[in-house]
Design a protein around this motif. Structure first.
Motif, PDB file in Angstrom:
ATOM      1  N   ASP A  13       0.828  -1.215   0.000  1.00  0.00           N
ATOM      2  CA  ASP A  13       0.000   0.000   0.000  1.00  0.00           C
ATOM      3  C   ASP A  13       0.860   1.260   0.000  1.00  0.00           C
ATOM      4  OD1 ASP A  13      -2.323  -1.485  -0.031  1.00  0.00           O
ATOM      5  OD2 ASP A  13      -2.607  -1.415   2.141  1.00  0.00           O
ATOM      6  N   GLU A  14       1.953   1.240   0.736  1.00  0.00           N
ATOM      7  CA  GLU A  14       2.866   2.388   0.770  1.00  0.00           C
ATOM      8  C   GLU A  14       3.402   2.689  -0.632  1.00  0.00           C
ATOM      9  OE1 GLU A  14       7.443   3.110   2.199  1.00  0.00           O
ATOM     10  OE2 GLU A  14       6.183   1.821   3.461  1.00  0.00           O
ATOM     11  N   TYR A  15       3.809   1.649  -1.345  1.00  0.00           N
ATOM     12  CA  TYR A  15       4.337   1.846  -2.699  1.00  0.00           C
ATOM     13  C   TYR A  15       3.235   2.288  -3.659  1.00  0.00           C
ATOM     14  CZ  TYR A  15       9.133   0.242  -2.044  1.00  0.00           C
ATOM     15  OH  TYR A  15      10.459   0.145  -1.677  1.00  0.00           O
ATOM     16  N   ARG A  51       0.750   4.181  -2.993  1.00  0.00           N
ATOM     17  CA  ARG A  51       0.510   5.607  -2.792  1.00  0.00           C
ATOM     18  C   ARG A  51       1.585   6.450  -3.474  1.00  0.00           C
ATOM     19  NH1 ARG A  51      -0.853   3.618   2.432  1.00  0.00           N
ATOM     20  NH2 ARG A  51       1.223   4.116   3.222  1.00  0.00           N
ATOM     21  N   ARG A  52       2.794   5.894  -3.555  1.00  0.00           N
ATOM     22  CA  ARG A  52       3.909   6.664  -4.109  1.00  0.00           C
ATOM     23  C   ARG A  52       3.998   6.598  -5.623  1.00  0.00           C
ATOM     24  NH1 ARG A  52       8.331   4.410  -0.226  1.00  0.00           N
ATOM     25  NH2 ARG A  52       9.120   3.581  -2.178  1.00  0.00           N
ATOM     26  N   ARG A 103       7.620   6.937  12.548  1.00  0.00           N
ATOM     27  CA  ARG A 103       8.186   5.802  11.822  1.00  0.00           C
ATOM     28  C   ARG A 103       8.830   4.781  12.748  1.00  0.00           C
ATOM     29  NH1 ARG A 103      13.155   5.956   7.346  1.00  0.00           N
ATOM     30  NH2 ARG A 103      13.158   3.694   6.948  1.00  0.00           N
TER      31      ARG A 103
END
Length: 771
Positions: free
Chosen positions: A50-52, A54-55, A707
């Motif tokens: 999901d992080e990737y 979004r990017r 983080r």
């Protein structure tokens, strides 16, 4: 429509997935869509996807509703694909730089064939790379376009999902799919080639295939490997539909390249692979070997083409054992000796340990160790304290070396490493809790080993550390793996750590997202606790206390701090006090003896040598700010939401010789924890100007805390005791960030006592009513 659709099935690969996704998204050929399929991972795999997503809009995240396996995951991803060609890449493998550009060029030059096969390399846990064995065929095929009947050697290429690109129209038109269960790529690999009218080859390594030690079906022994025989049975049963003339049609015609006929190549490949599975003790255990031999032998005999040779080892199981058994036996004996390790002791006490391994385990005994068994501190200490509170039936004993007995608190049971009692407790303790290892430990069934770790990793650790010349003298790669194989659980304070533990210490342990127990104190300490710690250390009321905690530098000898403490103290002035804490590896042998360079400043109270204090959590609570360089205390201190100043002078030397996971100097939120300063003057300037605690520093600090303090909520020790020592099934849930408490700052703690004094004066002053 993109040129390529790369489908990545991913389950439990959080330590490797970033490298996989980066290898696709950073290709020079940008016309690609990436479909990452989360197969209900219990770790952070889904969150990383999901992080990737979004990017980068080229990545599509697909989360399956139920665990399905690699085959169905690939099928689900392919159903969403829109590219001209489909590529499949496992979540722990990587695509070589320039691979897509090279594949695109070859596809265009060959007139858009149905399938393009390419080379790969194998990489083991030590990152040693080996060629695939397919290079000779790929080089010989050159620029030709062919089918399997004219060039059957293509069927000898590794039958895998990730060493080919398949035209999407070919995938859909031929109804290609992956099977469900182990060895799911075998039917697809052969069917994609046997049904293709036009095949091309690319003599280039395009994929690095990672050999995993643990965590996959291929590395787990068991009867599920019998499915390999079933896959080949299914393949040969389908040949009637896959070949134009059926199983006995053109498959046995002479090929154009003068090589073996198609069916013979298929049969030889099957025989080679099934015998390799049979010979692999990581797949077929001795008790199942005869049964697997019989199943494989029947399959090989049943489908043997006329004239194809039958290996001598398949004449009978007795023949197989005589030809191959000696090799397998030698491997198993070597493994058994290795697993015993130091349990096959050279000393009398170690022989005694070997005997005591057969005695019953003590269900209530916990053996603790910390900092190389030379301290009673850190995460093991916090676990011990919480166990005494909520599990008083457990008896904890600390293992310490003879020269560190003074570190044991009064009243705590301890044992000297190497003594007879040490070997007795090491053999009989049900629980081993350590942030390192116990010398001579071999482990035994029923014993539970908890690796707490010493902190969030910033420096390269485990297998990763051996790439760098500054790697400290310590366990080599083999010992790293032996240690990890003894762990049942390891602790993590954040997703960053969990990913690194899995990659750098690969084994079958379970990583627990508990937070670090020692960091609980940053949530539970009161204003009175903060005042008491400062008073005990000698911090003046109203002074701004700066904790200077440099890391150990393997590329520099000696114990002198990188900064000139005297110069820094003078530059800061009388409003500040420096609390100097040498790293445990470089602290002076006789702690408490003043450093001659700062003796005068210590006498004046401008500098306090706190290197001998056993608990760095107390030092952090006492400090208004942290002055650090590249130590993991950065991550712990961030829990307090107090200013951090990073000394950066030798960053490049440290990074190149030791290796780092976080670019502290990038300036990016989440990487940089606060103000960066090169020398004593810059550090003093940051404090005098107010930048150390300004809005920009606070913003960086907040992102860094989000983080790296992800799981630290004040309940880590209880979480660990309940899950590991008491055997509860589930972890206590993490508190939402908005509900987490933070210990008051020193200024707030002093204001609290001022308010108490003011209230007391009001009650007892003129006109007060005293009852």
């Amino acid at each position: 429509m993109p040129r390529f659709s790369v489908i990545v099935p991913a389950r439990g690969v959080q330590g490797f997935l970033r490298a996989c996704l980066d290898s696709v998204l950073e290709q020079s050929h940008r016309d690609v869509e990436l479909i990452a399929v989360d197969d209900c991972s219990a770790d952070a795999t889904g969150a990383i996807i999901d992080e990737y997503a979004r990017r980068d809009p080229r990545l599509t995240a697909l989360h399956l509703r139920r665990p399905s396996g690699a085959g169905p995951s690939r099928n689900a991803g392919a159903a969403l694909a829109a590219g001209d060609y489909l590529l499949f890449l496992d979540g722990d493998d990587t695509l070589a730089p320039g691979a897509l550009a090279a594949a695109d060029a070859r596809l265009r030059a060959c007139g858009e064939p149905d399938v393009l096969v390419w080379d790969h390399e194998r990489m083991d846990v030590w990152e040693r790379r080996r060629p695939s064995g397919d290079g000779a065929f790929l080089a010989e095929a050159g620029d030709t376009v062919f089918d399997a009947a004219r060039r059957p050697g293509v069927l000898g290429v590794e039958p895998a999902a990730w060493n080919r690109a398949v035209r999407r129209d070919h995938w859909t038109g031929r109804g290609l799919t992956f099977a469900d269960g182990p060895y799911e790529d075998v039917p697809y690999a052969y069917a994609s080639l046997l049904t293709a009218a036009r095949v091309a080859a690319l003599d280039r390594v395009c994929v690095t295939w990672r050999e995993r030690r643990r965590g996959s079906a291929a590395t787990t022994p068991g009867r599920h490997h019998f499915v390999a025989v079933e896959r080949y049975e299914e393949l040969f049963a389908r040949l009637e539909g896959l070949l134009p003339g059926g199983a006995h049609g053109p498959g046995e015609q002479a090929p154009d390249d003068g090589g073996l006929p198609l069916l013979t190549v298929l049969h030889t490949g099957m025989t080679t692979r099934l015998l390799a599975i049979l010979d692999d003790p990581d797949r077929i255990v001795p008790a199942d070997r005869a049964a697997f031999f019989r199943a494989a032998s029947r399959c090989i005999r049943r489908h043997r083409p006329d004239g194809a040779p039958l290996p001598a080892a398949l004449r009978s199981y007795r023949a197989y054992r005589s030809l191959h058994g000696a090799q397998v036996l030698r491997r198993e004996v070597a493994r058994e000796l290795r697993d015993r390790g130091e349990a096959a002791a050279r000393t009398a006490f170690r022989n005694y340990y070997g005997l005591r391994l057969h005695a019953p385990l003590d269900a209530d005994l916990v053996l603790y160790g910390a900092r190389g068994n030379r301290a009673v501190t850190g995460n093991p200490y916090a676990v011990d304290r919480k166990a005494r509170e909520i599990a008083p039936q457990l008896h904890g004993v600390w293992a310490v070396h003879a020269d560190a007995v003074d570190a044991v608190p009064a009243g705590a049971d301890h044992v000297t490493v190497g003594s007879r009692r040490y070997w007795e407790l090491l053999a009989r303790a049900t629980y081993l809790v350590t942030d390192g290892d116990f010398p001579g430990a071999a482990g035994r069934p029923g014993q539970i080993c908890l690796q707490t770790h010493q902190g969030t990793p910033i420096k390269a650790t485990g297998l990763d550390s051996h790439r760098y010349p500054g790697n400290p003298a310590g366990p080599g790669p083999g010992r790293v793996l032996e240690h990890a194989d003894q762990w049942d659980y390891c602790l993590s304070a954040n997703q960053h750590s969990s990913e690194i533990w899995e990659r750098a210490h690969p084994s079958s342990y379970e990583t627990l997202a508990t937070g670090f127990p020692r960091n609980d104190r940053y949530a539970t300490a009161t204003a009175a606790d903060v005042r008491a710690v400062r008073a005990a250390l000698g911090v003046r009321t109203g002074a701004t206390a700066v904790l200077y905690a440099p890391t150990h530098r393997d590329h520099r000898g000696g114990a002198v701090p990188p900064l000139d403490v005297a110069r820094l103290a003078a530059a800061l002035g009388p409003r500040f006090q420096l609390l100097v804490r040498a790293h445990p590896y470089t602290a002076r042998p006789h702690r408490g003896v003043p450093d001659p360079r700062t003796a005068t400043l210590q006498e004046a109270g401008a500098v306090l040598d706190v290197s001998g204090h056993p608990h760095i959590e107390d030092l952090c609570l006492a400090a208004d700010a942290l002055l650090c360089d590249f130590s993991s205390v950065l991550f712990d201190y961030a829990n307090l939401d107090r200013p951090i100043v990073v000394h950066t002078a030798d960053w490049d030397a440290f990074r190149l010789t030791r290796g780092v996971y976080v670019d502290l100097l990038s300036g990016r939120p989440g990487d940089t924890p606060g103000v960066l300063a090169q020398d004593e003057a810059a550090i003093a300037g940051a404090f005098h100007s107010g930048r150390w605690d300004g809005p920009a520093a606070a913003s960086l600090r907040a992102a860094f805390r989000d983080r790296f303090c992800q799981y630290d909520d004040g309940l880590a020790a209880e979480r660990v005791v309940r899950r590991v020592l008491l055997g509860e099934d589930d972890l206590l849930p993490l508190l939402p960030p908005g509900e987490r408490r933070v210990a008051p700052s020193p200024r707030a703690a002093e204001r609290a006592v001022d308010r108490q004094d003011g209230a007391r004066r009001t009650l007892t002053g003129p006109g007060a009513v005293v009852g």
